[in-house]
Design a protein around this motif. Structure first.
Motif, mmCIF file in Angstrom:
data_model
loop_
_atom_site.group_PDB
_atom_site.id
_atom_site.type_symbol
_atom_site.label_atom_id
_atom_site.label_comp_id
_atom_site.label_asym_id
_atom_site.label_seq_id
_atom_site.Cartn_x
_atom_site.Cartn_y
_atom_site.Cartn_z
ATOM 1 N N ILE A 81 0.845 -1.194 0.000
ATOM 2 C CA ILE A 81 0.000 0.000 0.000
ATOM 3 C C ILE A 81 0.880 1.245 0.000
ATOM 4 C CG2 ILE A 81 -1.932 -1.133 1.171
ATOM 5 C CD1 ILE A 81 -1.006 0.198 3.770
ATOM 6 N N PRO A 82 0.346 2.378 -0.460
ATOM 7 C CA PRO A 82 1.131 3.617 -0.425
ATOM 8 C C PRO A 82 1.532 3.982 1.002
ATOM 9 C CG PRO A 82 -0.822 3.880 -1.811
ATOM 10 C CD PRO A 82 -0.975 2.568 -1.100
ATOM 11 N N GLY A 83 2.753 4.477 1.138
ATOM 12 C CA GLY A 83 3.214 4.974 2.423
ATOM 13 C C GLY A 83 3.989 3.989 3.263
ATOM 14 N N GLU A 84 4.147 2.745 2.795
ATOM 15 C CA GLU A 84 4.827 1.790 3.670
ATOM 16 C C GLU A 84 6.336 2.014 3.748
ATOM 17 O OE1 GLU A 84 4.875 -2.428 2.763
ATOM 18 O OE2 GLU A 84 4.322 -2.018 0.693
ATOM 19 N N ASN A 85 6.851 2.950 2.949
ATOM 20 C CA ASN A 85 8.271 3.287 3.037
ATOM 21 C C ASN A 85 8.533 4.551 3.854
ATOM 22 O OD1 ASN A 85 9.169 1.090 1.434
ATOM 23 N ND2 ASN A 85 8.543 2.189 -0.414
ATOM 24 N N LEU A 86 7.511 5.074 4.501
ATOM 25 C CA LEU A 86 7.700 6.242 5.360
ATOM 26 C C LEU A 86 8.554 5.891 6.575
ATOM 27 C CD1 LEU A 86 4.045 7.651 5.381
ATOM 28 C CD2 LEU A 86 6.048 8.849 4.467
ATOM 29 N N ASN A 87 9.159 6.911 7.167
ATOM 30 C CA ASN A 87 9.853 6.708 8.436
ATOM 31 C C ASN A 87 8.858 6.240 9.495
ATOM 32 O OD1 ASN A 87 12.325 7.631 7.389
ATOM 33 N ND2 ASN A 87 11.812 9.761 7.846
ATOM 34 N N ASN A 88 9.335 5.382 10.385
ATOM 35 C CA ASN A 88 8.533 4.824 11.479
ATOM 36 C C ASN A 88 7.508 3.798 11.013
ATOM 37 O OD1 ASN A 88 9.931 6.201 13.460
ATOM 38 N ND2 ASN A 88 8.494 7.920 13.503
ATOM 39 N N VAL A 89 7.733 3.226 9.821
ATOM 40 C CA VAL A 89 7.016 2.014 9.418
ATOM 41 C C VAL A 89 8.017 0.868 9.523
ATOM 42 C CG1 VAL A 89 5.781 0.793 7.595
ATOM 43 C CG2 VAL A 89 5.488 3.267 7.859
ATOM 44 N N PHE A 90 7.718 -0.092 10.368
ATOM 45 C CA PHE A 90 8.636 -1.199 10.622
ATOM 46 C C PHE A 90 7.978 -2.526 10.277
ATOM 47 C CE2 PHE A 90 9.502 2.080 13.896
ATOM 48 C CZ PHE A 90 10.766 2.463 13.476
ATOM 49 N N LYS A 91 8.811 -3.484 9.937
ATOM 50 C CA LYS A 91 8.336 -4.856 9.783
ATOM 51 C C LYS A 91 8.474 -5.556 11.127
ATOM 52 C CE LYS A 91 9.338 -4.916 4.874
ATOM 53 N NZ LYS A 91 10.167 -5.426 3.763
ATOM 54 N N ALA A 92 7.461 -6.330 11.476
ATOM 55 C CA ALA A 92 7.420 -6.909 12.819
ATOM 56 C C ALA A 92 8.664 -7.733 13.120
ATOM 57 C CB ALA A 92 6.167 -7.767 12.981
ATOM 58 N N LEU A 93 9.098 -8.542 12.162
ATOM 59 C CA LEU A 93 10.260 -9.392 12.413
ATOM 60 C C LEU A 93 11.496 -8.554 12.699
ATOM 61 C CD1 LEU A 93 11.583 -12.127 12.580
ATOM 62 C CD2 LEU A 93 11.737 -12.169 10.082
ATOM 63 N N ASP A 94 11.697 -7.489 11.922
ATOM 64 C CA ASP A 94 12.856 -6.624 12.134
ATOM 65 C C ASP A 94 12.753 -5.906 13.479
ATOM 66 O OD1 ASP A 94 15.322 -5.451 11.084
ATOM 67 O OD2 ASP A 94 14.196 -3.583 11.001
ATOM 68 N N PHE A 95 11.560 -5.441 13.811
ATOM 69 C CA PHE A 95 11.333 -4.772 15.097
ATOM 70 C C PHE A 95 11.623 -5.717 16.259
ATOM 71 C CE2 PHE A 95 8.197 -3.941 18.530
ATOM 72 C CZ PHE A 95 8.687 -2.723 18.973
ATOM 73 N N LEU A 96 11.050 -6.914 16.205
ATOM 74 C CA LEU A 96 11.252 -7.884 17.283
ATOM 75 C C LEU A 96 12.715 -8.304 17.379
ATOM 76 C CD1 LEU A 96 8.091 -10.084 16.664
ATOM 77 C CD2 LEU A 96 8.499 -8.629 18.665
ATOM 78 N N PHE A 97 13.345 -8.493 16.227
ATOM 79 C CA PHE A 97 14.751 -8.896 16.201
ATOM 80 C C PHE A 97 15.635 -7.855 16.884
ATOM 81 C CE2 PHE A 97 18.843 -8.531 13.966
ATOM 82 C CZ PHE A 97 19.390 -9.777 14.253
ATOM 83 N N LYS A 98 15.390 -6.591 16.592
ATOM 84 C CA LYS A 98 16.233 -5.543 17.166
ATOM 85 C C LYS A 98 15.969 -5.366 18.661
ATOM 86 C CE LYS A 98 17.169 -3.092 12.888
ATOM 87 N NZ LYS A 98 16.887 -1.930 12.028
ATOM 88 N N VAL A 99 14.712 -5.432 19.050
ATOM 89 C CA VAL A 99 14.394 -5.312 20.477
ATOM 90 C C VAL A 99 15.025 -6.463 21.261
ATOM 91 C CG1 VAL A 99 12.527 -5.387 22.184
ATOM 92 C CG2 VAL A 99 12.271 -4.002 20.122
ATOM 93 N N LYS A 100 14.899 -7.680 20.726
ATOM 94 C CA LYS A 100 15.441 -8.844 21.429
ATOM 95 C C LYS A 100 16.972 -8.820 21.424
ATOM 96 C CE LYS A 100 14.658 -12.723 23.632
ATOM 97 N NZ LYS A 100 14.194 -13.942 22.943
#
Length: 350
Positions: free
Chosen positions: A133-152
């Motif tokens: 969808i439009p806008g998924e490359n905006l800042n503060n749009v994350f992929k769950a796997l990448d988000f979880l990976f970095k937090v963990k």
């Protein structure tokens, strides 16, 4: 958690060398069985320690990493199993996937095939689906796997806090309702998000994570928004401002057997948020493209195998989520054990 399953220690595979590519649940169980059977096993992984998503994505309150480390210790210390970390196995054309931050070396799969009596591909699902969808490359749009990976990874001491998305005080929308969405929402709460929404196109009864998991989050303060589909992510100054959603109703069952969400014309509305986490699923990440080394892949990237885990290349096998697509821990371990037995039978005849 034990990874040495279904094996009576012995020497029937003595002198045989096996490479396992990937150290998630399927790869670890296979390495444990083959090592227990006397084979020399090298486990290659792009991560700094074994465990795959078990260690580097699932929140610690749902799966204590020390349970995984205890099982890994048994595999590595009891048998001739060697872990080669921070090494990504690649084919002719390397593709970047989530979780590649720790790579220090690359190993060509063709060389591995030449050096070992058998090879198991168990590289899992390290690539998130796009929203499209439009806008998924905006800042503060994350992929769950990448988000979880970095937090963990931060929690484990492998990344600094500055390398983790800063969502403190922000309004977060998680799109999807599987276990990765549940984990992303719970971690967002722990990271002090001011508000967390889960947006789902069906109802709570169809949520892949299960209704009970969703209700636990609701009790913690997550707002559940069902029967909505994101149309676009709206931005301001290059960052997320809101998500435009359209309301849905449930129609006839689709190919999954669940009722198909049908958008309601003219029902669009905006939900103001600061962060969007895309959690609509992951794709298999084999180390090669279709046809390399005679190994065939399906259209979604799954390694094609027969019922026993044999690929189209003799001596090369595959197991776990890279074959089945995203699954739960138990089925991945069971599949890893099944294919390890196939490998053992193959090695006994060669």
């Amino acid at each position: 958690m034990r990874f040495v399953l279904g094996c009576i220690p012995g020497e029937k595979l003595r002198g045989k060398k096996v490479a396992v590519v990937g150290s998630g649940p399927a790869g670890l169980v296979a390495a444990g069985f083959l090592g227990c059977s006397g084979a020399d096993v090298d486990v290659y992984d792009k991560l700094p320690e074994p465990g795959g998503l078990l260690i580097f994505a699932i929140p610690s309150d749902r799966l204590n990493p020390e349970r995984i480390r205890g099982g890994v210790k048994e595999v590595l210390q009891s048998y001739n199993v060697n872990f080669l970390g921070r090494a990504k196995v690649v084919g002719e054309k390397e593709v970047h996937d989530e979780g590649d931050e720790f790579i220090k070396s690359k190993v060509y799969l063709g060389d591995i095939i030449d050096r070992y009596h058998a090879v198991l591909i168990a590289t899992g699902t390290w690539r998130s689906r796009n929203l499209g969808i439009p806008g998924e490359n905006l800042n503060n749009v994350f992929k769950a796997l990448d988000f979880l990976f970095k937090v963990k990874s931060w929690g484990l001491g492998y990344l600094s806090l500055e390398e983790v998305p800063n969502i403190s005080g922000k309004r977060v929308a998680v799109i999807g309702a599987g276990l990765s969405a549940v984990d992303a929402a719970s971690e967002a709460l722990r990271m002090n998000a001011s508000k967390v929404y889960i947006l789902y196109r069906r109802t709570i009864k169809e949520a892949p994570a299960g209704e009970s998991e969703i209700r636990k989050l609701i009790e913690l303060g997550v707002e559940w928004v069902e029967l909505v589909v994101p149309n676009k992510i709206l931005g301001s100054g290059g960052s997320v401002r809101a998500v435009e959603l359209i309301k849905c109703k449930l129609g006839e069952p689709d190919e999954s057997g669940r009722p198909k969400p049908v958008p309601i014309e003219g029902s669009e509305f905006e939900l103001e948020v600061d962060v969007v986490i895309n959690s609509i699923g992951e794709l298999p990440t084999p180390p090669i493209a279709d046809g390399e080394f005679g190994i065939r892949l399906g259209k979604d990237g799954r390694v094609l195998v027969d019922e026993e885990g044999r690929t189209s290349r003799k001596g090369v096998f595959a197991a776990g989520d890279v074959v089945t697509g995203p699954s739960k821990i138990g089925p991945a371990m069971k599949n890893g054990l099944k294919v390890a037995r196939t490998i053992a039978d193959y090695l006994m005849m060669t």
